[in-house]
Motif scaffolding. Sequence first.
Motif, PDB file in Angstrom:
ATOM      1  N   MET A   1     -16.578  -3.464 -39.723  1.00  0.00           N
ATOM      2  CA  MET A   1     -15.196  -2.988 -39.655  1.00  0.00           C
ATOM      3  C   MET A   1     -14.966  -1.832 -40.617  1.00  0.00           C
ATOM      4  N   GLU A   2     -15.458  -1.975 -41.852  1.00  0.00           N
ATOM      5  CA  GLU A   2     -15.280  -0.915 -42.847  1.00  0.00           C
ATOM      6  C   GLU A   2     -16.091   0.325 -42.467  1.00  0.00           C
ATOM      7  N   ALA A   3     -17.292   0.109 -41.922  1.00  0.00           N
ATOM      8  CA  ALA A   3     -18.122   1.237 -41.490  1.00  0.00           C
ATOM      9  C   ALA A   3     -17.427   2.012 -40.382  1.00  0.00           C
ATOM     10  N   ALA A   4     -16.773   1.291 -39.462  1.00  0.00           N
ATOM     11  CA  ALA A   4     -16.046   1.944 -38.378  1.00  0.00           C
ATOM     12  C   ALA A   4     -14.905   2.794 -38.934  1.00  0.00           C
ATOM     13  N   LEU A   5     -14.172   2.239 -39.912  1.00  0.00           N
ATOM     14  CA  LEU A   5     -13.046   2.962 -40.502  1.00  0.00           C
ATOM     15  C   LEU A   5     -13.514   4.201 -41.264  1.00  0.00           C
TER      16      LEU A   5
ATOM     17  N   GLN B   1     -12.911  -1.026 -34.133  1.00  0.00           N
ATOM     18  CA  GLN B   1     -14.227  -1.648 -34.275  1.00  0.00           C
ATOM     19  C   GLN B   1     -14.894  -1.884 -32.922  1.00  0.00           C
ATOM     20  N   SER B   2     -14.104  -2.154 -31.898  1.00  0.00           N
ATOM     21  CA  SER B   2     -14.667  -2.390 -30.564  1.00  0.00           C
ATOM     22  C   SER B   2     -15.354  -1.138 -30.038  1.00  0.00           C
ATOM     23  N   HIS B   3     -14.680   0.005 -30.197  1.00  0.00           N
ATOM     24  CA  HIS B   3     -15.269   1.288 -29.787  1.00  0.00           C
ATOM     25  C   HIS B   3     -16.556   1.542 -30.573  1.00  0.00           C
ATOM     26  N   PHE B   4     -16.504   1.289 -31.861  1.00  0.00           N
ATOM     27  CA  PHE B   4     -17.673   1.483 -32.722  1.00  0.00           C
ATOM     28  C   PHE B   4     -18.832   0.590 -32.292  1.00  0.00           C
ATOM     29  N   THR B   5     -18.554  -0.690 -32.058  1.00  0.00           N
ATOM     30  CA  THR B   5     -19.604  -1.632 -31.678  1.00  0.00           C
ATOM     31  C   THR B   5     -20.246  -1.239 -30.360  1.00  0.00           C
ATOM     32  N   ASN B   6     -19.433  -0.894 -29.380  1.00  0.00           N
ATOM     33  CA  ASN B   6     -19.967  -0.502 -28.080  1.00  0.00           C
ATOM     34  C   ASN B   6     -20.816   0.753 -28.176  1.00  0.00           C
ATOM     35  N   TYR B   7     -20.332   1.737 -28.929  1.00  0.00           N
ATOM     36  CA  TYR B   7     -21.062   2.994 -29.048  1.00  0.00           C
ATOM     37  C   TYR B   7     -22.356   2.794 -29.839  1.00  0.00           C
ATOM     38  N   PHE B   8     -22.289   2.032 -30.912  1.00  0.00           N
ATOM     39  CA  PHE B   8     -23.475   1.779 -31.741  1.00  0.00           C
ATOM     40  C   PHE B   8     -24.545   1.075 -30.916  1.00  0.00           C
TER      41      PHE B   8
ATOM     42  N   ARG C   1     -24.943   1.076 -27.672  1.00  0.00           N
ATOM     43  CA  ARG C   1     -25.470   1.947 -26.617  1.00  0.00           C
ATOM     44  C   ARG C   1     -26.569   2.863 -27.132  1.00  0.00           C
ATOM     45  N   PHE C   2     -26.391   3.389 -28.338  1.00  0.00           N
ATOM     46  CA  PHE C   2     -27.316   4.403 -28.825  1.00  0.00           C
ATOM     47  C   PHE C   2     -28.395   3.869 -29.762  1.00  0.00           C
ATOM     48  N   ILE C   3     -28.124   2.781 -30.458  1.00  0.00           N
ATOM     49  CA  ILE C   3     -29.103   2.220 -31.380  1.00  0.00           C
ATOM     50  C   ILE C   3     -29.850   1.049 -30.750  1.00  0.00           C
ATOM     51  N   GLY C   4     -29.200   0.380 -29.795  1.00  0.00           N
ATOM     52  CA  GLY C   4     -29.839  -0.758 -29.146  1.00  0.00           C
ATOM     53  C   GLY C   4     -29.606  -2.066 -29.862  1.00  0.00           C
ATOM     54  N   LEU C   5     -28.803  -2.042 -30.929  1.00  0.00           N
ATOM     55  CA  LEU C   5     -28.437  -3.238 -31.695  1.00  0.00           C
ATOM     56  C   LEU C   5     -26.950  -3.165 -32.017  1.00  0.00           C
ATOM     57  N   THR C   6     -26.303  -4.317 -32.186  1.00  0.00           N
ATOM     58  CA  THR C   6     -24.915  -4.289 -32.627  1.00  0.00           C
ATOM     59  C   THR C   6     -24.873  -3.939 -34.116  1.00  0.00           C
ATOM     60  N   PRO C   7     -23.759  -3.405 -34.618  1.00  0.00           N
ATOM     61  CA  PRO C   7     -23.666  -3.086 -36.047  1.00  0.00           C
ATOM     62  C   PRO C   7     -23.943  -4.292 -36.933  1.00  0.00           C
ATOM     63  N   GLY C   8     -23.445  -5.474 -36.525  1.00  0.00           N
ATOM     64  CA  GLY C   8     -23.658  -6.677 -37.333  1.00  0.00           C
ATOM     65  C   GLY C   8     -25.116  -7.056 -37.439  1.00  0.00           C
TER      66      GLY C   8
END
Length: 277
Positions: free
Chosen positions: A234-238, A245-252, A254-261
């Motif tokens: 959440m803080e990384a997204a901000l 955070q939802s936009h961040f998680t989905n985008y991360f 898609r491009f990294i292949g892992l969720t931020p968590g």
Amino acid sequence: MKKEVRTVVYDDDLRVEAYRLEGVIQPFPNHFHEYYVIGLIEGGVRELSCKNQKYTIQKGNILLFNPGDNHACVQSDGNTLDYRGVNITKEVMLDLAEEITGRRDFPEFSRHVILDEEAACYLRPLHDWIMKGSSEFRKEEYLLLLLSMLIQKYGRSFEPGIPCPEEIEKACVFMEQHYGERIYLEQICRCAGLSKSALLRAFTRAKGVTPYGYLENIRIGKAKKLLEQGVTPMEAALQTGFSDQSHFTNYFNRFIGLTPGVYRDIFLGRDEAEKKI
């Protein structure tokens, strides 16, 4: 269908990152990285697009991406992707290139898809040793031998930033300085001194992605570094300018292949293991 497994390991000794994807069917949209990528296809057939060139990649193919090389791929057979790769930052590559060539120049790979069994024979064990956390210095030998071969056969020196006009570089610098803010296209155009249509045409031609795509890639790169330091998703997204955070998680993902968590937990687990030593 083969179970999907995604693993990433950072090697503190070599200062490189190793990825392993198994059983993956996910397509990867047009994007680029700020680091070098050396990857090996171990299974599956995919259609790859890189810098306006089309390739069919399959088992045995080695992928070579320079920083900024835009690429996308999608599965084209009934099987899943099995892939291993090594990511090398520009700073680390500069040190390695100087060690290999005696010149402190960034190498540039002139080919994006190769079939080179000798190179694969270095890449596979190097990747395995990184994934297993080996401390043997043979992994450093293999990294230098692999890069020496690739630079000699497929590389040429270049000066970063030369291929882009001054106006595009101004736009890039603006986004790199303000990625954590809400940025408007008009602001970028004003900084670059170009109209919106002229900027979009020139930027996409020079970088292979739109200005927005470039901005999102910068944000993902910055977010990775924050997550590696233990910052919450959440803080990384901000901090990196994502709208939520939802936009961040989905985008991360898609491009990294892992969720931020999951990505953050990998580095937290490594830190905990080091404390116990």
